[in-house]
Design an enzyme around this catalytic site. Structure first.
Site, PDB file in Angstrom:
ATOM      1  N   SER A  42      28.644  37.103  37.576  1.00 40.51           N
ATOM      2  CA  SER A  42      28.384  38.546  37.545  1.00 40.51           C
ATOM      3  C   SER A  42      27.917  39.052  36.191  1.00 40.51           C
ATOM      4  O   SER A  42      27.458  40.190  36.087  1.00 40.51           O
ATOM      5  CB  SER A  42      29.652  39.304  37.954  1.00 40.51           C
ATOM      6  OG  SER A  42      30.708  39.041  37.044  1.00 40.51           O
ATOM      7  N   TYR A  43      27.997  38.256  35.144  1.00 38.04           N
ATOM      8  CA  TYR A  43      27.606  38.732  33.817  1.00 38.04           C
ATOM      9  C   TYR A  43      26.095  38.959  33.755  1.00 38.04           C
ATOM     10  O   TYR A  43      25.309  38.014  33.885  1.00 38.04           O
ATOM     11  CB  TYR A  43      28.013  37.734  32.733  1.00 38.04           C
ATOM     12  CG  TYR A  43      29.505  37.610  32.493  1.00 38.04           C
ATOM     13  CD1 TYR A  43      30.406  38.486  33.089  1.00 38.04           C
ATOM     14  CD2 TYR A  43      30.013  36.612  31.662  1.00 38.04           C
ATOM     15  CE1 TYR A  43      31.770  38.362  32.870  1.00 38.04           C
ATOM     16  CE2 TYR A  43      31.369  36.494  31.426  1.00 38.04           C
ATOM     17  CZ  TYR A  43      32.252  37.366  32.035  1.00 38.04           C
ATOM     18  OH  TYR A  43      33.604  37.248  31.817  1.00 38.04           O
ATOM     19  N   GLY A  44      25.726  40.210  33.592  1.00 41.80           N
ATOM     20  CA  GLY A  44      24.304  40.535  33.556  1.00 41.80           C
ATOM     21  C   GLY A  44      23.587  40.182  34.836  1.00 41.80           C
ATOM     22  O   GLY A  44      22.395  39.871  34.815  1.00 41.80           O
TER      23      GLY A  44
END
Length: 324
Positions: free
Chosen positions: A52-54
């Site tokens: 989900s990061y970025g």
């Protein structure tokens, strides 16, 4: 940098981990490369990211840097699944399908055949626990993950998942770790999560050990224009720690830092890193310069009297049933 065993497993990781939540958004490829090289040169091995990061950009950037900047064999690559923001909203789905689909996507972005540590990013009541754990088991037996863990689980959730996985007949994927927020500003895990992890042999990975950046002291006189709190996407993340209680703790950290001729972030990080039960503190930086300041904390050992003073000023209230 000191290497520590992750829980009861045979996997060794550095006592500081490099977090990459801002990579691909606030941290570009040039700065990410500099960070990764500096981290590896300091003896760091744990590289932590999430699907989900970025919206996957963090993993994609890591994939572009592995081997070209630092040999993949020198790193322990950890990622997480279970949270998606592709729609613009935070969506939690820890079903077998969602988790394994995310793992496949993560491997594509990372350009890897497997990750060293795969973690369920958060708990969900919407999916049976045995289904979530079954996805972890399949990831290991299919060769897509070497070890598995959980993240942001409460004490009872941690215990339930670990015990159920151990008691599953023929399981080849016991949980080896739990990743939770832990700092002088957030000590809630000491009530239940830390004791559960210790009793069950789970290594503890502490995220945001600098109190979401507040323990650096940068917010003592306001919000710097180049800080996370000044951005629309990170302000809600930092704001909870810009209160009176946090300010008191930050002042104590700064006083200790002055006495030790160190930076406040070095004091705050050393406190977390050497807490009982902590395997590694996962740190994140926007720039390579910031990361080098953080890595300097690896040389600092807090005197017992300073550690005790920080324990006292940041103490959390406990009672029944934690304290009996």
């Amino acid at each position: 940098m000191e290497q520590r065993r992750l829980g009861g497993s045979g996997l060794s990781i550095s006592r500081l981990g490099l977090g990459t939540m801002t990579w691909g958004r606030d941290t570009d490829q040039h700065d990410a490369r500099e960070q990764l090289v500096a981290f590896a040169e300091a003896g760091g091995t744990l590289l932590d990211t999430a699907a989900s990061y970025g919206n996957g950009e963090s993993e994609r950037l890591i994939g572009a840097l592995l081997d070209s900047a630092v040999p993949r064999a020198d790193l322990v690559v950890a990622t997480k699944a279970g949270i998606s923001r592709a729609s613009g909203q935070r969506v939690v789905d820890v079903s077998r399908k969602a988790l394994l689909d995310q793992l496949d996507d993560s491997l594509d972005r990372l350009d890897l055949d497997y990750v060293d540590l795969w973690q369920v990013h958060t708990w969900s009541d919407a999916v049976p626990l045995e289904e979530t754990l079954g996805a972890l088991e399949h990831a290991v037996t299919s060769g897509r993950a070497r070890y598995v863990g959980v993240s942001n689980y409460s004490g009872w959730q941690t215990a339930a998942a670990s015990v159920r996985q151990r008691l599953t007949a023929g399981s080849q994927a016991p949980l080896v770790s739990t990743q939770v927020e832990y700092s002088l500003l957030q000590r809630g895990i000491e009530r239940e999560v830390l004791p559960a992890a210790d009793r069950l042999g789970l290594g503890l990975l502490a995220w945001s050990p600098l109190g979401r950046g507040v323990l650096t002291g940068k917010y003592r006189s306001g919000t710097p224009a180049d800080s996370r709190a000044a951005t629309t996407h990170f302000a809600p993340f930092v704001d909870p720690y810009l209160d009176g209680r946090s300010a008191k703790i930050v002042e104590a950290v700064c006083t200790a830092a002055d006495g030790l001729d160190a930076l406040p972030l070095e004091v705050a990080l050393a406190w977390v890193r050497d807490r009982p039960g902590v395997t590694a503190a996962v740190v994140g930086a926007r720039t390579a310069t910031q990361l080098r300041d953080i890595l300097a904390a690896d040389d600092l050992a807090l005197p017992l009297e300073i550690r005790a003073a920080l324990d006292e000023v940041s103490a959390i209230a406990t009672g029944y049933p934690e304290s009996r």
